[in-house]
Motif scaffolding. Sequence first.
Motif, mmCIF file in Angstrom:
data_model
loop_
_atom_site.group_PDB
_atom_site.id
_atom_site.type_symbol
_atom_site.label_atom_id
_atom_site.label_comp_id
_atom_site.label_asym_id
_atom_site.label_seq_id
_atom_site.Cartn_x
_atom_site.Cartn_y
_atom_site.Cartn_z
ATOM 1 N N ALA A 163 65.080 12.925 -15.701
ATOM 2 C CA ALA A 163 66.263 12.587 -15.726
ATOM 3 C C ALA A 163 67.258 13.638 -15.213
ATOM 4 O O ALA A 163 68.277 13.530 -14.593
ATOM 5 C CB ALA A 163 66.646 12.144 -17.229
ATOM 6 N N GLY A 214 72.216 8.482 -13.322
ATOM 7 C CA GLY A 214 72.604 9.615 -14.436
ATOM 8 C C GLY A 214 74.098 9.760 -14.302
ATOM 9 O O GLY A 214 74.502 10.788 -15.079
ATOM 10 N N LYS A 231 62.831 9.093 -25.673
ATOM 11 C CA LYS A 231 63.058 10.472 -25.872
ATOM 12 C C LYS A 231 61.896 11.358 -25.660
ATOM 13 O O LYS A 231 61.109 11.580 -26.497
ATOM 14 C CB LYS A 231 63.926 10.865 -27.094
ATOM 15 N N ILE A 273 60.234 12.658 -19.390
ATOM 16 C CA ILE A 273 61.226 11.773 -19.018
ATOM 17 C C ILE A 273 62.548 12.599 -19.010
ATOM 18 O O ILE A 273 63.387 12.351 -18.028
ATOM 19 C CB ILE A 273 61.494 10.514 -19.988
ATOM 20 N N ALA A 312 72.050 13.860 -18.665
ATOM 21 C CA ALA A 312 70.604 13.590 -18.894
ATOM 22 C C ALA A 312 69.767 14.023 -19.905
ATOM 23 O O ALA A 312 70.286 14.806 -20.741
ATOM 24 C CB ALA A 312 69.808 14.387 -17.697
ATOM 25 N N ALA A 371 71.505 4.331 -13.758
ATOM 26 C CA ALA A 371 70.446 4.561 -13.095
ATOM 27 C C ALA A 371 70.127 6.147 -12.429
ATOM 28 O O ALA A 371 69.250 6.657 -12.317
ATOM 29 C CB ALA A 371 69.582 3.523 -12.362
ATOM 30 N N THR A 424 71.320 10.990 -24.043
ATOM 31 C CA THR A 424 71.908 9.841 -23.332
ATOM 32 C C THR A 424 71.248 8.616 -23.880
ATOM 33 O O THR A 424 70.398 8.666 -24.563
ATOM 34 C CB THR A 424 71.694 10.277 -21.874
ATOM 35 N N THR A 425 71.827 7.455 -23.313
ATOM 36 C CA THR A 425 71.129 6.299 -23.415
ATOM 37 C C THR A 425 69.825 5.965 -22.981
ATOM 38 O O THR A 425 69.243 4.768 -23.135
ATOM 39 C CB THR A 425 72.068 5.011 -23.136
ATOM 40 N N VAL A 426 69.193 6.817 -22.453
ATOM 41 C CA VAL A 426 67.591 6.675 -22.009
ATOM 42 C C VAL A 426 66.999 6.169 -23.006
ATOM 43 O O VAL A 426 67.051 6.954 -23.973
ATOM 44 C CB VAL A 426 67.216 7.858 -21.131
#
Length: 527
Positions: free
Chosen positions: A502, A475, A494, A498, A485, A473, A489-491
Amino acid sequence: MLDANLKGQLKAYMANITQPIELVASLDEGAKSRELEGLLNEIAELSDKVSLVLAGHDKRKPSFMIRRAGTDIAVTFAGIPMGHEFTSLVLALLQVGGHPSKAAQDVIDQIKDLDGDFTFETYFSLSCQNCPDVVQALNLMSVLNPRIRHVAIDGALFKEEVDARQVMAVPTVFLNGEPFASGRMELEQIVAKIDSDAADRAAEKIRKQNPFEVLIVGGGPAGAASAIYAARKGIRTGIAAERFGGQVLDTMDIENFISVSRTEGPKLASALEAHVKDYDVEIMNLQKAAKLVPAKTEGGYHEVVLENGASLKGRTVILSTGARWRQMGVPGEEEYRNKGVAYCPHCDGPLFKDKRVAVIGGGNSGVEAAIDLAGIVAHVTLIEFDSQLRADAVLQRKLASLPNVRIITSAMTTKVEGDGARVTGLSYKDRNHGTAHDIELEGIFVQIGLVPNTEWLKDAVALSPHGEIEIDARGETSQPGIFAAGDCTTVPYKQIVIAMGAGSTAALSAFDYLIRLPASAETAEAA
């Protein structure tokens, strides 16, 4: 052609012209020539330093040259530079008219010192958001160096020429009659491509850089946000980017950036770079990372090795390398890239007017591409691997209403067919019955999502099975002092907004990491 508001804006810009210029038009009896003559008359009426000459002898008609009176300083447009190219027209008027460029002085000096004779021809389309950067860069070069010539050509108006030279993507640039490059390029990239010593000079300059407290790799929305937040903390911040703006530069309309109803990718990318430059951030553009070497001790320096052999060090590193268009990975795709295989329907769609094309992918981007192309081309075949389209229902309804669109689901593209020069068709396999099928067509637009730019990070930080950098959470990655970020990344989502959030989180986390280092670590040398 120009409404009152646009005329007023253009007249205000043209007040910056300091030297007389001539608009030398080459026209025929066609409708487009009459349209161009009308535009040039309107422009000439806005300034007493601009005159129209209807005596051009260019083989391309309609076309016109913007020439500084009494000199060889000039740029040429073959076509009518409206749409995305109107800004190119305005800048050409100003720069030929003596208004100075905002390009960096070292780049200007580099252009003036180029040795050789260079004649550039750029094919563009008015709907291409990437073309103006190339057109404007080459126009500026021709203004700064008398041995450089440039003509920008609207491919839609010169179809026979486009077909003869097998131009199937824009922008496409020829140098001295030979293919030079295709796709979006910045001024520095073009100069470096013809200046053989540029890469060595850039590498040597980077080698002299002192270590950074925060080193950011990647110049998209996440990287820009990281740089701003880090620099505001008063710590030494650097950002190395393969191209500042990243994937945003390839985005047409942006309508979900909160507080801005609508903007365009290149415009947002330019604003990002300008905002970063408001702070004391060392920007190293056109630098591709090749390897990450994590620090061996807490508080030591991490090292980022660049493709040119130079390296940068940072006590913390923020990885924001973004993502790129995913390729199909089938035979013929790479061979026919920019020869019928394309990834930007907005840019390259007009080159396929009245031709048959396929769109690969049934998500939002694929269906939107099919809808856009259906208004230009003769026929669109949309091919989706899944058993149903994944796009929003409203887009699917619109697509289904179009008479020149065919939708094929449960289909796996297996090969791009061509004659050695251009695409002639594709082959696909019916996933339900196992049967093979061929489709005759001239263009294939690939819209199957993104792949993270993380291949260079293998064994340096933990990656997901999809190649995304695993972060928490805050980063943080699997390596202390290394953060990440954005789209790499696995966020889960996309999105530009956002990625910016990040990037801000990663920078704040990096600062928090730095201030909590023990005193002994703060003075540790890089291993």
